[in-house]
Design a protein around this motif. Structure first.
Motif, PDB file in Angstrom:
ATOM      1  N   GLN A  90     -13.562 -15.705 -28.157  1.00 48.51           N
ATOM      2  CA  GLN A  90     -14.812 -14.982 -28.433  1.00 48.51           C
ATOM      3  C   GLN A  90     -16.019 -15.838 -28.115  1.00 48.51           C
ATOM      4  O   GLN A  90     -17.012 -15.378 -27.588  1.00 48.51           O
ATOM      5  CB  GLN A  90     -14.860 -14.571 -29.902  1.00 48.51           C
ATOM      6  N   SER A  91     -15.929 -17.121 -28.490  1.00 48.76           N
ATOM      7  CA  SER A  91     -17.031 -18.033 -28.215  1.00 48.76           C
ATOM      8  C   SER A  91     -16.659 -18.870 -26.992  1.00 48.76           C
ATOM      9  O   SER A  91     -15.560 -19.428 -26.938  1.00 48.76           O
ATOM     10  CB  SER A  91     -17.245 -18.923 -29.435  1.00 48.76           C
ATOM     11  N   PRO A  92     -17.536 -18.976 -25.983  1.00 49.20           N
ATOM     12  CA  PRO A  92     -17.152 -19.642 -24.737  1.00 49.20           C
ATOM     13  C   PRO A  92     -16.760 -21.108 -24.905  1.00 49.20           C
ATOM     14  O   PRO A  92     -15.921 -21.608 -24.167  1.00 49.20           O
ATOM     15  CB  PRO A  92     -18.405 -19.528 -23.871  1.00 49.20           C
ATOM     16  N   SER A  93     -17.344 -21.843 -25.892  1.00 48.14           N
ATOM     17  CA  SER A  93     -16.971 -23.240 -26.160  1.00 48.14           C
ATOM     18  C   SER A  93     -16.974 -24.101 -24.892  1.00 48.14           C
ATOM     19  O   SER A  93     -15.959 -24.728 -24.564  1.00 48.14           O
ATOM     20  CB  SER A  93     -15.592 -23.321 -26.816  1.00 48.14           C
ATOM     21  N   LEU A  94     -18.090 -24.131 -24.195  1.00 53.18           N
ATOM     22  CA  LEU A  94     -18.197 -24.977 -23.004  1.00 53.18           C
ATOM     23  C   LEU A  94     -18.604 -26.382 -23.416  1.00 53.18           C
ATOM     24  O   LEU A  94     -19.288 -26.561 -24.439  1.00 53.18           O
ATOM     25  CB  LEU A  94     -19.226 -24.393 -22.036  1.00 53.18           C
ATOM     26  N   ILE A  95     -18.210 -27.368 -22.621  1.00 51.55           N
ATOM     27  CA  ILE A  95     -18.570 -28.756 -22.928  1.00 51.55           C
ATOM     28  C   ILE A  95     -19.970 -29.026 -22.371  1.00 51.55           C
ATOM     29  O   ILE A  95     -20.194 -28.889 -21.147  1.00 51.55           O
ATOM     30  CB  ILE A  95     -17.527 -29.720 -22.344  1.00 51.55           C
ATOM     31  N   PRO A  96     -20.928 -29.381 -23.244  1.00 47.01           N
ATOM     32  CA  PRO A  96     -22.333 -29.451 -22.825  1.00 47.01           C
ATOM     33  C   PRO A  96     -22.608 -30.417 -21.676  1.00 47.01           C
ATOM     34  O   PRO A  96     -23.474 -30.163 -20.840  1.00 47.01           O
ATOM     35  CB  PRO A  96     -23.058 -29.921 -24.101  1.00 47.01           C
ATOM     36  N   ALA A  97     -21.866 -31.527 -21.620  1.00 43.39           N
ATOM     37  CA  ALA A  97     -22.173 -32.556 -20.611  1.00 43.39           C
ATOM     38  C   ALA A  97     -21.580 -32.237 -19.236  1.00 43.39           C
ATOM     39  O   ALA A  97     -21.896 -32.917 -18.257  1.00 43.39           O
ATOM     40  CB  ALA A  97     -21.657 -33.907 -21.090  1.00 43.39           C
ATOM     41  N   LEU A  98     -20.724 -31.230 -19.160  1.00 45.14           N
ATOM     42  CA  LEU A  98     -20.095 -30.885 -17.874  1.00 45.14           C
ATOM     43  C   LEU A  98     -20.775 -29.662 -17.269  1.00 45.14           C
ATOM     44  O   LEU A  98     -21.152 -28.735 -18.012  1.00 45.14           O
ATOM     45  CB  LEU A  98     -18.606 -30.579 -18.079  1.00 45.14           C
ATOM     46  N   ASP A  99     -20.934 -29.659 -15.943  1.00 45.49           N
ATOM     47  CA  ASP A  99     -21.527 -28.474 -15.324  1.00 45.49           C
ATOM     48  C   ASP A  99     -20.492 -27.344 -15.278  1.00 45.49           C
ATOM     49  O   ASP A  99     -19.333 -27.512 -15.693  1.00 45.49           O
ATOM     50  CB  ASP A  99     -22.168 -28.801 -13.966  1.00 45.49           C
ATOM     51  N   VAL A 100     -20.933 -26.207 -14.765  1.00 50.77           N
ATOM     52  CA  VAL A 100     -20.103 -24.998 -14.836  1.00 50.77           C
ATOM     53  C   VAL A 100     -18.774 -25.178 -14.100  1.00 50.77           C
ATOM     54  O   VAL A 100     -17.707 -24.828 -14.626  1.00 50.77           O
ATOM     55  CB  VAL A 100     -20.908 -23.798 -14.280  1.00 50.77           C
ATOM     56  N   VAL A 101     -18.812 -25.737 -12.909  1.00 48.84           N
ATOM     57  CA  VAL A 101     -17.545 -25.866 -12.174  1.00 48.84           C
ATOM     58  C   VAL A 101     -16.640 -26.901 -12.839  1.00 48.84           C
ATOM     59  O   VAL A 101     -15.406 -26.727 -12.880  1.00 48.84           O
ATOM     60  CB  VAL A 101     -17.788 -26.163 -10.671  1.00 48.84           C
ATOM     61  N   GLU A 102     -17.224 -27.949 -13.401  1.00 52.36           N
ATOM     62  CA  GLU A 102     -16.398 -28.952 -14.101  1.00 52.36           C
ATOM     63  C   GLU A 102     -15.769 -28.342 -15.355  1.00 52.36           C
ATOM     64  O   GLU A 102     -14.597 -28.596 -15.653  1.00 52.36           O
ATOM     65  CB  GLU A 102     -17.254 -30.163 -14.472  1.00 52.36           C
ATOM     66  N   ASN A 103     -16.546 -27.550 -16.093  1.00 51.44           N
ATOM     67  CA  ASN A 103     -15.984 -26.868 -17.257  1.00 51.44           C
ATOM     68  C   ASN A 103     -14.830 -25.960 -16.850  1.00 51.44           C
ATOM     69  O   ASN A 103     -13.792 -25.908 -17.518  1.00 51.44           O
ATOM     70  CB  ASN A 103     -17.065 -26.017 -17.944  1.00 51.44           C
ATOM     71  N   THR A 104     -15.015 -25.255 -15.732  1.00 54.35           N
ATOM     72  CA  THR A 104     -14.000 -24.291 -15.295  1.00 54.35           C
ATOM     73  C   THR A 104     -12.738 -24.999 -14.819  1.00 54.35           C
ATOM     74  O   THR A 104     -11.617 -24.525 -15.034  1.00 54.35           O
ATOM     75  CB  THR A 104     -14.582 -23.416 -14.164  1.00 54.35           C
ATOM     76  N   ALA A 105     -12.919 -26.159 -14.184  1.00 58.19           N
ATOM     77  CA  ALA A 105     -11.773 -26.891 -13.623  1.00 58.19           C
ATOM     78  C   ALA A 105     -11.041 -27.739 -14.666  1.00 58.19           C
ATOM     79  O   ALA A 105      -9.911 -28.166 -14.432  1.00 58.19           O
ATOM     80  CB  ALA A 105     -12.255 -27.797 -12.486  1.00 58.19           C
ATOM     81  N   LEU A 106     -11.681 -27.962 -15.812  1.00 59.78           N
ATOM     82  CA  LEU A 106     -11.142 -28.933 -16.760  1.00 59.78           C
ATOM     83  C   LEU A 106      -9.693 -28.666 -17.207  1.00 59.78           C
ATOM     84  O   LEU A 106      -8.850 -29.573 -17.152  1.00 59.78           O
ATOM     85  CB  LEU A 106     -12.063 -29.047 -17.984  1.00 59.78           C
ATOM     86  N   PRO A 107      -9.359 -27.426 -17.650  1.00 59.13           N
ATOM     87  CA  PRO A 107      -7.965 -27.220 -18.087  1.00 59.13           C
ATOM     88  C   PRO A 107      -6.954 -27.483 -16.985  1.00 59.13           C
ATOM     89  O   PRO A 107      -5.867 -28.001 -17.240  1.00 59.13           O
ATOM     90  CB  PRO A 107      -7.944 -25.741 -18.512  1.00 59.13           C
ATOM     91  N   LEU A 108      -7.333 -27.148 -15.740  1.00 54.87           N
ATOM     92  CA  LEU A 108      -6.430 -27.417 -14.615  1.00 54.87           C
ATOM     93  C   LEU A 108      -6.253 -28.918 -14.424  1.00 54.87           C
ATOM     94  O   LEU A 108      -5.135 -29.409 -14.257  1.00 54.87           O
ATOM     95  CB  LEU A 108      -7.026 -26.841 -13.331  1.00 54.87           C
ATOM     96  N   ALA A 109      -7.383 -29.646 -14.442  1.00 48.93           N
ATOM     97  CA  ALA A 109      -7.323 -31.099 -14.248  1.00 48.93           C
ATOM     98  C   ALA A 109      -6.490 -31.737 -15.357  1.00 48.93           C
ATOM     99  O   ALA A 109      -5.671 -32.631 -15.105  1.00 48.93           O
ATOM    100  CB  ALA A 109      -8.732 -31.677 -14.227  1.00 48.93           C
ATOM    101  N   LEU A 110      -6.665 -31.242 -16.592  1.00 52.00           N
ATOM    102  CA  LEU A 110      -5.916 -31.813 -17.721  1.00 52.00           C
ATOM    103  C   LEU A 110      -4.424 -31.539 -17.605  1.00 52.00           C
ATOM    104  O   LEU A 110      -3.605 -32.265 -18.165  1.00 52.00           O
ATOM    105  CB  LEU A 110      -6.442 -31.246 -19.047  1.00 52.00           C
ATOM    106  N   SER A 111      -4.078 -30.449 -16.895  1.00 50.28           N
ATOM    107  CA  SER A 111      -2.646 -30.149 -16.796  1.00 50.28           C
ATOM    108  C   SER A 111      -2.048 -30.680 -15.496  1.00 50.28           C
ATOM    109  O   SER A 111      -0.969 -30.260 -15.088  1.00 50.28           O
ATOM    110  CB  SER A 111      -2.403 -28.651 -16.956  1.00 50.28           C
ATOM    111  N   GLY A 112      -2.781 -31.579 -14.827  1.00 52.77           N
ATOM    112  CA  GLY A 112      -2.166 -32.329 -13.731  1.00 52.77           C
ATOM    113  C   GLY A 112      -2.525 -31.876 -12.327  1.00 52.77           C
ATOM    114  O   GLY A 112      -2.054 -32.472 -11.358  1.00 52.77           O
ATOM    115  N   THR A 113      -3.343 -30.827 -12.196  1.00 54.29           N
ATOM    116  CA  THR A 113      -3.747 -30.389 -10.853  1.00 54.29           C
ATOM    117  C   THR A 113      -4.729 -31.414 -10.280  1.00 54.29           C
ATOM    118  O   THR A 113      -5.585 -31.929 -11.010  1.00 54.29           O
ATOM    119  CB  THR A 113      -4.427 -29.001 -10.943  1.00 54.29           C
TER     120      THR A 113
END
Ligand SMILES: Nc1ncnc2c1ncn2[C@@H]1O[C@H](COP(=O)(O)OP(=O)(O)OP(=O)(O)O)[C@@H](O)[C@H]1O
Length: 246
Positions: A90-113
């Motif tokens: 419900q709440s987007p919970s974006l990380i303030p210090a990361l830009d939009v594409v970094e926020n979007t890519a983060l779960p992928l990067a964390l899972s090894g992509t």
């Protein structure tokens, strides 16, 4: 017990209940819910605020454990991970210090992509939700609706087998909300993923193939007919095993 593997349900809830607190402070958020989600399902869980929709969604995702009953993911043959089941909160919970594409890519990067691949998929998902031009903005520069679309893109970039979206249009105007539902439906079709959306908005519910009413923590026993034509295969229906309907 359901068989595992292809053809088995992606999510299987058996009399799953969730209570918060104890004793006189206990709140039963979800009474025994029995339902299944399969690939190609397009389901709206509908009910008023406080009816237990988010809790049921979190149970389905494996983010919370049922206090009684059972939730399994037979088609996966193991507990679900964030890559199998993407949740739009419900709440987007974006990380303030990361830009939009970094926020979007983060779960992928964390899972090894790899970083370039994660960025490519993130940009493609941002384009799909109509905000590719905001890729280098910071969360503080976004409207509430734009932030919500980033949250949708973040899940779509993962290409999960199930997308669970908790009131994904709650903060959006009608036209933007319609676009987000379009994107969720198109992406689910492209991925061959199941889509489950919680909403109290009938105009969102009518976009999905099935509507599962929820009231005071209970998933209703009777369901309206599908929007178009009968289903091609029989399937388990949700039911409130305690028997009440809304
Ligand atoms: N972490 C928690 N601790 C205590 N009670 C909770 C918690 N989460 C939910 N509840 C309670 O469980 C009930 C169901 O809440 P839930 O958020 O699942 O409903 P909802 O239908 O998703 O509501 P909304 O549409 O407002 O998000 C409510 O009475 C709520 O106050």
């Amino acid at each position: 017990m359901n068989p595992t593997g292809p053809g088995a349900p992606l999510i299987d809830c058996r009399d799953a209940a969730r209570t918060y607190g104890q004793g006189e402070h206990a709140v039963v958020a979800v009474h025994g819910a029995t339902c299944q989600v399969r690939a190609d399902d397009r389901i709206a869980i509908m009910g008023p605020s406080g009816s237990g929709k988010s809790t049921l969604l979190h149970l389905m995702a494996g983010l919370e454990r049922p206090t009684s009953g059972e939730i399994t993911w037979p088609a996966l043959g193991r507990p679900a991970t964030a890559r199998d089941i993407g949740v739009v909160f419900q709440s987007p919970s974006l990380i303030p210090a990361l830009d939009v594409v970094e926020n979007t890519a983060l779960p992928l990067a964390l899972s090894g992509t790899s970083e370039p691949e994660a960025r490519r998929r993130a940009l493609s998902a941002l384009d799909a939700v109509g905000i590719g031009d905001l890729a280098d903005k910071l969360p503080e520069e976004l409207s509430g609706g734009q932030a919500q679309r980033v949250a949708v893109a973040r899940v779509l970039a993962l290409r999960p087998r199930v997308v669970l979206a908790d009131e994904p249009t709650g903060q959006l105007d009608r036209a933007t909300g319609r676009h987000v539902v379009d994107v969720l439906l198109e992406t689910a079709a492209e991925l061959g993923a199941a889509l489950v959306v919680t909403t109290h908005d009938p105009t969102v519910g009518e976009r999905l193939t099935e509507r599962w009413p929820m009231h005071e923590g209970r998933l209703a026993t009777t369901l309206p007919a599908p929007i178009s034509g009968p289903r091609t295969a029989p399937r388990a229906r949700p039911n409130a095993t305690r028997g009440e309907t809304s």
